[in-house]
Design an enzyme around this catalytic site. Structure first.
Site, PDB file in Angstrom:
ATOM      1  N   CYS A   1     -33.442   8.511  -9.876  1.00 52.06           N
ATOM      2  CA  CYS A   1     -33.054   7.438  -8.957  1.00 52.06           C
ATOM      3  C   CYS A   1     -31.678   6.898  -9.295  1.00 52.06           C
ATOM      4  CB  CYS A   1     -34.093   6.323  -9.022  1.00 52.06           C
ATOM      5  SG  CYS A   1     -35.702   6.915  -8.553  1.00 52.06           S
TER       6      CYS A   1
ATOM      7  N   ARG B   1     -24.768  14.890 -19.827  1.00 53.64           N
ATOM      8  CA  ARG B   1     -23.308  14.963 -20.018  1.00 53.64           C
ATOM      9  C   ARG B   1     -22.495  14.690 -18.745  1.00 53.64           C
ATOM     10  NH1 ARG B   1     -20.743  18.792 -21.664  1.00 53.64           N
ATOM     11  NH2 ARG B   1     -19.422  17.678 -23.116  1.00 53.64           N
TER      12      ARG B   1
ATOM     13  N   GLY C   1     -21.045  22.794 -34.069  1.00 55.14           N
ATOM     14  CA  GLY C   1     -22.342  22.627 -33.404  1.00 55.14           C
ATOM     15  C   GLY C   1     -22.287  23.294 -32.042  1.00 55.14           C
TER      16      GLY C   1
ATOM     17  N   GLY D   1     -16.230  20.480 -33.763  1.00 54.93           N
ATOM     18  CA  GLY D   1     -15.444  20.110 -32.592  1.00 54.93           C
ATOM     19  C   GLY D   1     -14.899  21.257 -31.780  1.00 54.93           C
TER      20      GLY D   1
ATOM     21  N   GLU E   1     -18.174  22.250 -39.729  1.00 55.76           N
ATOM     22  CA  GLU E   1     -19.452  21.835 -39.119  1.00 55.76           C
ATOM     23  C   GLU E   1     -19.497  22.106 -37.614  1.00 55.76           C
ATOM     24  OE1 GLU E   1     -20.437  18.056 -42.067  1.00 55.76           O
ATOM     25  OE2 GLU E   1     -19.509  17.666 -40.133  1.00 55.76           O
TER      26      GLU E   1
END
Ligand SMILES: Cc1ncc(COP(=O)(O)O)c(C=O)c1O
Ligand SMILES: N[C@@H](CCCC[NH3+])C(=O)O
Length: 473
Positions: A401, A370, A311, A267, A309
């Site tokens: 589109c 995102r 990422g 995070g 963890e």
């Protein structure tokens, strides 16, 4: 019509956003890893994700070294699992492993890539709130270091699969601590209204831990907590740390079993826009280690082994997406939406009309979901030349589109931006390629690693033949 004075062109390139090897040549062209992006585009085409290998390795090492240092100081060790959901390929998994990281996977597909990379099973974790029987079996066959259980029924399912495979399954239990973090905000609630984990406050976490201990086919490795993503305020980690250490102590009191490891999740937030300050791994490591030491001392329990963890913070800033500019369209925007009527006090009373230059590129929401999914904001820069000094207020949009197909919401670009220019959007390494789609049957871009003047294709560009091959007529 008034035109707000354009700010300066968004250059020089903010080092918090761009890969460490980013360099601007005398002609204003940008290179990464010693590779001129013009040459890269000419050879490999655009759009393309361009990943700085040395930067990836450095960020992976920083996590291992800084967390290792901070937790050694309180007498324990830490394992860093690179969260493959951010971006995974066999090369990236190997780099992470070579830098001393393990791999966190969330599906059979991620597990397959980590295994194909040669990462030893015991250095892989498998998550998932809805693991299939096949995923569980495969993880057990591969001898993964931990399966992270996410529900009560999974206790029985994994125990049965372990019995069938004739192994003892190493498991963690993922708990929700009532801390929900992301961005600057976190809220403490007694009850988590989301799909992951088992509630500490509601008692299901303890129930699952006791159920695991009752199953000889399961080896309880630890308790897991992941509180959110893109966290820029680390205080949520401290609250979650306390709650899972209290749960660990409570379990020990009730069963005599002191869980040997806690995972504090990922995070760690990064910078997406100039001026944003990413979380500093060293500071977070010190804060977490201090919290672990203090809470364990208070509870009278030995300090556990710890894992994390990350990422996004490992891969996000290592990558830029390179696009070619197509249509450039100035659009007059009636900022207050009143049809440009004068206000009662005379002309321009609330007149915010301005010109926005829509700069279309050859990708969009299929390579970066995102902005459309989270309203995420990015920046961009012209990278094939310096561009003129005058700026326009631009919006970089894709070719899909959807009017929500925005890549960069608001950026100052040189006023002479034109078709054929190259634009790069930094900080797209995490959740870019990994969440890419074939919307409008657009083939997904390649991931190209740059290092020492060389380009290496990590993931090749999809072709129309790839798409047609899926169409069974
Ligand atoms: C369980 C778990 N671990 C690790 C991560 C990685 O998060 P990030 O990329 O924000 O570091 C996530 C995603 O948020 C996750 O769900
Ligand atoms: N995909 C999200 C983060 C989800 C993290 C996975 N648990 C993003 O792009 O920010």
């Amino acid at each position: 019509m008034t035109s707000p004075t354009p700010g300066p062109v968004d250059r020089p390139l903010d080092p918090a956003l761009w890969p460490t090897s980013t360099a601007v040549g005398p002609d204003g062209a940008v290179s990464l890893g010693g590779v001129d992006l013009r040459a890269l585009a000419a050879e490999h085409g655009t759009p393309a994700y361009v990943l700085d290998e040395v930067d990836f390795r450095r960020r992976a090492r920083v996590f291992r070294e800084e967390f290792g240092r901070a937790f050694a100081a309180i007498g324990t060790e830490v394992d860093v699992y690179y969260a493959g959901k951010a971006f995974l390929s066999t090369a990236v998994a190997r780099w992470a492993a070579e830098e001393g990281l393990r791999i966190d996977t969330a599906t059979g597909g991620e597990l397959a890539v980590a295994l194909r990379a040669g990462v030893p099973g015991e250095h892989i974790g498998l998550h998932g709130n809805n693991k299939s029987d096949a995923e569980i079996r495969r993880a057990l066959d591969a001898g993964v270091g931990r399966l992270v259980l996410d529900s009560l029924p999974e206790v029985d399912r994994v125990a049965a699969a372990a019995a069938a495979a004739g192994v003892r399954a190493p498991v963690m239990v993922r708990v929700t601590t009532g801390v929900h973090a992301g961005g600057h905000e976190y809220i403490s609630t007694a009850h988590e209204d989301q799909k992951f984990g088992l509630s500490v406050a509601g008692g299901q976490a303890l129930e699952a831990l006791e159920a695991v201990l009752a199953r000889p086919e399961l080896d309880l490795v630890g308790i897991h907590s992941h509180i959110g993503s893109q966290i820029l305020d680390p205080s949520g980690f401290t609250v979650a740390t306390r709650r899972i250490l209290e749960l660990r102590a409570l379990l020990a009191e009730r069963t005599g079993h002191l869980v040997r490891e806690v995972d504090l999740g990922g995070g760690y937030g990064i910078a997406y826009l100039p001026g944003e300050v990413p979380l500093d791994p060293a500071e977070v490591a010190d804060g977490m280690a201090a919290a672990v030491a203090a809470v364990c001392a208070e509870l009278g329990t030995p300090v556990p082994r710890v894992s994390i963890e990350p990422g996004r913070a490992v891969v996000g800033p290592t990558t830029v997406t390179l696009y070619t500019v197509g249509t450039v369209k100035p659009v007059v925007v009636d900022g207050d939406g009143d049809g440009d009527q004068q206000g009662p006090d005379g002309p321009a009373e609330d007149d915010r009309t301005f010109t926005r230059t829509y700069v279309s590129v050859d990708g969009g929401m299929s390579d970066n979901l995102r902005p459309a999914l989270y309203g995420a904001r990015y920046s961009a820069a012209l990278v094939n030349r310096a561009g003129g000094a005058d700026a326009v207020r631009a919006r970089v949009v894709g070719k899909h589109c959807e009017s929500g197909d925005v890549v960069v919401h608001d950026v100052q670009l040189p006023a002479d931006v034109r078709a054929g220019d190259l634009l790069a959007v930094p900080a797209t390494g995490a959740y870019g390629r990994s969440m890419a789609s074939n919307y409008n049957l657009v083939p997904r871009p390649p991931v190209l690693a740059v290092r020492d003047g060389e380009v290496r294709v990590l993931v090749r560009r999809e072709t129309e033949d790839d798409l047609l091959a899926l169409d069974m007529g």
